[in-house]
Write an enzyme that holds these catalytic residues in place. Structure first.
Site, short mmCIF file in Angstrom:
data_model
loop_
_atom_site.label_atom_id
_atom_site.label_comp_id
_atom_site.label_asym_id
_atom_site.label_seq_id
_atom_site.Cartn_x
_atom_site.Cartn_y
_atom_site.Cartn_z
N GLU A 93 -17.00 11.56 22.53
CA GLU A 93 -15.97 11.95 21.88
C GLU A 93 -16.10 11.89 20.83
O GLU A 93 -14.89 12.77 20.27
CB GLU A 93 -15.04 11.37 23.01
N HIS A 100 -12.99 -3.11 4.18
CA HIS A 100 -11.82 -2.93 3.97
C HIS A 100 -10.80 -3.32 5.28
O HIS A 100 -10.26 -3.59 6.20
CB HIS A 100 -10.80 -3.04 2.67
N HIS A 118 -7.64 -3.08 9.93
CA HIS A 118 -8.80 -3.92 9.68
C HIS A 118 -9.23 -3.49 10.96
O HIS A 118 -9.53 -5.07 11.60
CB HIS A 118 -8.42 -4.99 8.98
N GLU A 127 0.91 -0.80 -0.21
CA GLU A 127 -0.12 -0.11 -0.13
C GLU A 127 1.18 1.02 0.31
O GLU A 127 0.14 2.01 0.23
CB GLU A 127 -1.12 -0.37 1.64
N HIS A 186 -2.90 2.12 8.03
CA HIS A 186 -3.66 1.99 8.39
C HIS A 186 -3.95 -0.07 8.40
O HIS A 186 -3.04 -0.12 8.80
CB HIS A 186 -3.41 0.92 6.40
#
Ligand code: 2HA
Ligand code: ZN
Length: 270
Positions: free
Chosen positions: A169, A210, A141, A116, A139
């Site tokens: 919050e 994803h 999951h 990525e 990044h």
């Protein structure tokens, strides 16, 4: 040379990746993180002229030429980083043409940066325009945010409003809201460009079915951002199938804006 494994940025990176794994956000080789470093930060820890390998990036980012990044390796497990940082992480510097990366440290088993990398570098460019202090793209999951993309509309205003209503919050931590991409093929320049475009207006981009991208000025900020979005999604997944009797009203969200001196995304509150 000082021991790079004791550099504050390295210690923090290893701790953060380990914590991400423990949160269940990074199964197997899931997830990737890049941290921009200054020449001053790496000084004394590595030899800037000693290039181990030069790797093609597959895209062009001339505005990042000369910038250093500590980046997770492709196919690497966050679970293992703490036991062998040098095999699982690398430090690269983007070349003058903006199309290659000089490896200065790491990926000791012949590996390279995350698949990525395009999405990360393009997102850095976008976030640096929005906030010159941005340093991290993260990044992963997280289960609840993924689950939410199966049962909630992907309309960004609606998605953001739902999350803001889930914990008090939320609007304070991500007043700019959450941008959402439909399912796309990962690891491509296409999803990289689309992610960067979404990063122009928010620090969080959800990849439907994803995962999530978060940006921040340091690892704590991006981690905390994802943690808070995921908490909102967790509450949503606990209550989505139940009758909603109470909620956080727009009036209450406006009160939070005043109390914490933040401004919710334009047009998102009634
Ligand atoms: O393999 O998370 O998106 C790492 C990923 C790809
Ligand atoms: Zn992923």
């Amino acid at each position: 040379m000082k021991n790079i494994l004791e550099a504050p940025f390295m210690v923090e990176m290893v701790r953060t990746l380990t914590e991400m794994y423990r949160h269940g956000w990074d199964e197997r080789n899931g997830g990737n993180v890049s941290l921009m470093l200054s020449a001053e930060q790496v000084e004394g820890y590595l030899e800037p002229d000693r290039v181990l390998r030069t790797l093609p990036t597959g895209f062009s980012a001339p505005s990042l030429a000369g910038k250093y990044f500590l980046v997770t390796g492709t196919g690497k497990y966050f679970k293992n980083v703490q036991y062998d940082p040098a095999a699982n992480l690398g430090i690269v510097r983007i070349t003058e043409d903006g199309e290659h990366a000089d490896l200065l440290w790491g990926y000791t088993d012949g590996g390279q940066f995350t698949s990525e990398f395009p999405a990360h570098m393009m997102s850095h460019v976008a976030r640096l325009k929005a906030d010159p202090e941005n340093r991290v793209i993260m990044h992963c999951h997280p289960a609840n945010i993924l689950a939410m993309t199966y049962v909630h509309t992907l309309d960004e205003r609606e998605f953001t409003r739902t999350l803001w209503q889930m914990c008090t919050e939320c609007i304070v931590v991500f007043p700019d809201g959450v941008n959402v991409l439909p399912w796309m093929l990962c690891g491509t320049n296409e999803i990289g460009l689309a992610t960067a475009e979404k990063m122009n207006t928010a620090r969080v981009v959800v990849w439907a079915q994803h995962g999530i991208y978060g940006a921040g000025r340091d690892l704590d900020e991006s981690f905390g951002l994802i943690e808070t979005v995921e908490k909102g999604a967790e509450i949503y997944m606990k209550i989505a199938h139940l009758p909603r009797v109470n909620t956080i009203s727009d009036e209450a969200l406006h009160q939070l804006e005043g109390r914490f001196n933040v401004k919710g995304r334009e047009g998102y509150l009634n």
